[in-house]
Scaffold this motif. Structure first.
Motif, short mmCIF file in Angstrom:
data_model
loop_
_atom_site.label_atom_id
_atom_site.label_comp_id
_atom_site.label_asym_id
_atom_site.label_seq_id
_atom_site.Cartn_x
_atom_site.Cartn_y
_atom_site.Cartn_z
N UNK A 1 0.85 -1.28 -0.14
CA UNK A 1 -0.14 0.21 0.70
C UNK A 1 0.82 1.23 0.17
N UNK A 2 0.92 2.16 -0.92
CA UNK A 2 1.42 3.70 -0.81
C UNK A 2 0.34 4.31 -0.06
N UNK A 3 1.59 5.01 0.59
CA UNK A 3 0.85 6.55 1.44
C UNK A 3 1.27 7.85 0.53
N UNK A 4 0.79 8.37 0.77
CA UNK A 4 0.84 9.19 0.49
C UNK A 4 1.03 10.66 1.39
N UNK A 5 1.09 11.76 0.95
CA UNK A 5 1.24 13.27 1.49
C UNK A 5 -0.22 14.32 1.12
N UNK A 6 -0.30 15.10 2.42
CA UNK A 6 -2.18 15.44 2.11
C UNK A 6 -2.49 15.86 1.21
N UNK A 7 -1.80 15.69 0.42
CA UNK A 7 -2.56 15.99 -0.72
C UNK A 7 -2.72 14.91 -2.18
N UNK A 8 -2.20 13.75 -1.60
CA UNK A 8 -1.93 12.60 -2.51
C UNK A 8 -0.61 12.45 -3.63
N UNK A 9 -0.68 13.19 -3.57
CA UNK A 9 0.62 13.80 -5.19
C UNK A 9 1.59 13.36 -4.57
N UNK A 10 2.20 12.90 -4.07
CA UNK A 10 3.24 12.51 -3.29
C UNK A 10 4.09 11.27 -2.48
N UNK A 11 4.72 10.40 -2.67
CA UNK A 11 4.52 9.44 -2.31
C UNK A 11 5.53 9.54 -1.28
N UNK A 12 5.17 8.82 0.05
CA UNK A 12 5.88 9.04 1.11
C UNK A 12 6.45 7.95 2.46
N UNK A 13 5.79 6.81 1.53
CA UNK A 13 5.81 5.05 2.20
C UNK A 13 5.33 4.13 1.56
N UNK A 14 5.87 2.97 2.00
CA UNK A 14 5.06 1.96 0.97
C UNK A 14 5.21 1.24 2.83
N UNK A 15 3.88 0.60 2.66
CA UNK A 15 3.66 -0.72 3.85
C UNK A 15 2.54 -2.24 3.35
N UNK A 16 2.98 -3.14 3.71
CA UNK A 16 2.84 -4.47 3.62
C UNK A 16 1.75 -4.56 4.30
N UNK A 17 0.30 -4.91 3.39
CA UNK A 17 -0.41 -4.93 4.95
C UNK A 17 -1.11 -6.26 4.54
N UNK A 18 -0.92 -8.12 5.70
CA UNK A 18 -1.09 -9.03 5.07
C UNK A 18 -2.96 -9.01 5.88
N UNK A 19 -3.62 -9.09 4.22
CA UNK A 19 -5.04 -9.91 3.84
C UNK A 19 -5.53 -11.44 4.42
N UNK A 20 -6.46 -11.50 5.20
CA UNK A 20 -6.38 -12.68 5.69
C UNK A 20 -8.04 -12.60 4.76
N UNK A 21 -8.40 -14.00 4.15
CA UNK A 21 -9.58 -14.39 3.36
C UNK A 21 -9.67 -13.47 2.36
N UNK A 22 -8.79 -13.25 1.05
CA UNK A 22 -8.64 -12.23 0.65
C UNK A 22 -10.39 -12.66 -0.45
N UNK A 23 -11.05 -14.02 -0.78
CA UNK A 23 -11.71 -14.45 -1.61
C UNK A 23 -13.46 -14.12 -0.94
#
Length: 369
Positions: A10-32
């Protein structure tokens, strides 16, 4: 065999949503797992929902981020295939951060009407919304105040709630009337569908007044609308008095009372979304067209109708003058929800058909034998 867990980047962005500031991995259970059934088609899965919140994260956070939020969670999704099932059936609310909440999900201490205080979740980045999806959140309920000042709302909110025998057509008529009232009071109203049967009208305001005062401003606006449209709208708290009219739900302006946030799905078959619209869309609006599957395309086509909601916050001075005028004319406080403590000047908490006048004093307190 369907995968039971996937890892999302998941890409997080700054306040206006235009500049990437970090990327985080999130585990999603039961995706289907199917979260919402869809009539005549494939259901919407948890993975599809996680993709939705990433696509709409910029307008979603503008409307719901940086403020206390309650998460309405459904462990088994919307299991019912009945389109008329009551919204919220089978769900529960999370307010304070559950055990194991990651450090990218923020919190703020809030005080409730009981006087009790504890931390409440604050969503400040895309990864936090995806985490909420992983926690089986379907409906996001943001406060009207920001985390930086939880006591003073930045929005005046009015819920136009159709009663039995009425629907969206009647709510549209009431919304146009309410817009005129609010504009006469010097405010600029914005509108969205509720994601169910009603409409929500928001006015940005400067955070100079606490919740009870803003509630009085909402009551003043509602009473003025009721005077102009007595056959179409009602301020009656008791259902037995409302009739086939649109209820102006003034109690949604109370502290810790919330509505589904903008771009939040609802707990209804088909995954309807509470959707900001332009006023010139209102007469032809069909809320059933706004769903988890259609909103990303709508945003790409027309943008966010609420993009400028907080650009020019207004003042509620005129509405408070109307409140004082009504009070001087004998129209005082209205009923509070039953979970609230008894409030000064509040009418008796007994429905009118069961009230025996001799049992209550002028302040609405029961007379002791």
């Amino acid at each position: 065999m369907a995968s039971e867990r996937v890892t999302l980047t998941v890409t997080d962005a700054d306040g206006d949503g235009e500049r990437e500031i970090s990327m985080r991995e999130i585990s999603l259970s039961s995706p289907n797992k199917v979260v919402w059934p869809v009539e005549g088609g494939d259901g919407i899965t948890k993975a599809e929902y996680a993709d939705y919140v990433q696509q709409v994260s910029t307008p979603f956070l503008a409307a719901n981020g940086h403020r206390p939020v309650s998460l309405e969670r459904f462990r088994d999704g919307i299991a019912s295939s009945d389109p008329d099932a009551a919204p919220g059936a089978g769900g529960f609310f999370s307010k304070n951060p559950p055990k194991g909440t990651p450090d990218f999900v923020d919190a703020v201490d809030v005080t409730y009407n009981s006087g009790r205080s504890h931390p409440q979740i604050v969503l400040n980045r895309t990864s936090a919304i995806v985490w909420a999806v992983q926690m089986n959140t379907i409906v996001f309920h943001p406060w009207a105040s920001l985390a930086s000042n939880t006591d003073n709302p930045v929005e005046l909110r009015i819920d136009l709630d159709p009663q039995p025998g009425t629907g969206i057509a009647e709510a549209i008529v009431a919304a146009h009337g309410l817009r005129e009232v609010l504009q006469e009071a010097g405010l600029e109203p914005f509108i969205k569908t509720s994601g169910n049967r009603g409409l929500h009208v928001f006015c940005p305001i400067v955070p100079e007044w606490e919740f009870l005062t803003v509630r009085h401003a909402v009551i003043a606006a509602g009473r003025e609308l009721e005077r102009r449209m007595p056959e179409k709208v009602t301020m009656s708290w008791w259902k037995e008095e409302r009739g086939e009219r649109i209820f102006v739900d003034f109690n949604q302006a109370n502290r810790d009372r919330t509505m589904a946030g903008a771009y939040s799905p609802r707990a209804k078959v088909g995954a309807p979304v509470s959707t900001p619209i332009h006023w010139d869309e209102l007469d032809d609006v069909d809320p059933t067209r706004f769903t988890v599957r259609t909103i990303p395309g709508r945003l790409a086509e027309i943008g966010d109708p609420w993009a400028d909601l907080q650009a020019s916050p207004g003042r509620i001075d005129t509405l408070l003058e109307w409140w004082e005028r009504d009070v001087s004319n004998g129209l005082g406080e209205l009923s509070f929800p039953p979970e609230f403590p008894k409030m000064p000047g509040e009418p008796p908490r007994v429905q009118p058909s069961k009230k025996v006048a001799a049992n209550w004093d002028a302040e609405g307190n029961p007379v002791e034998d």
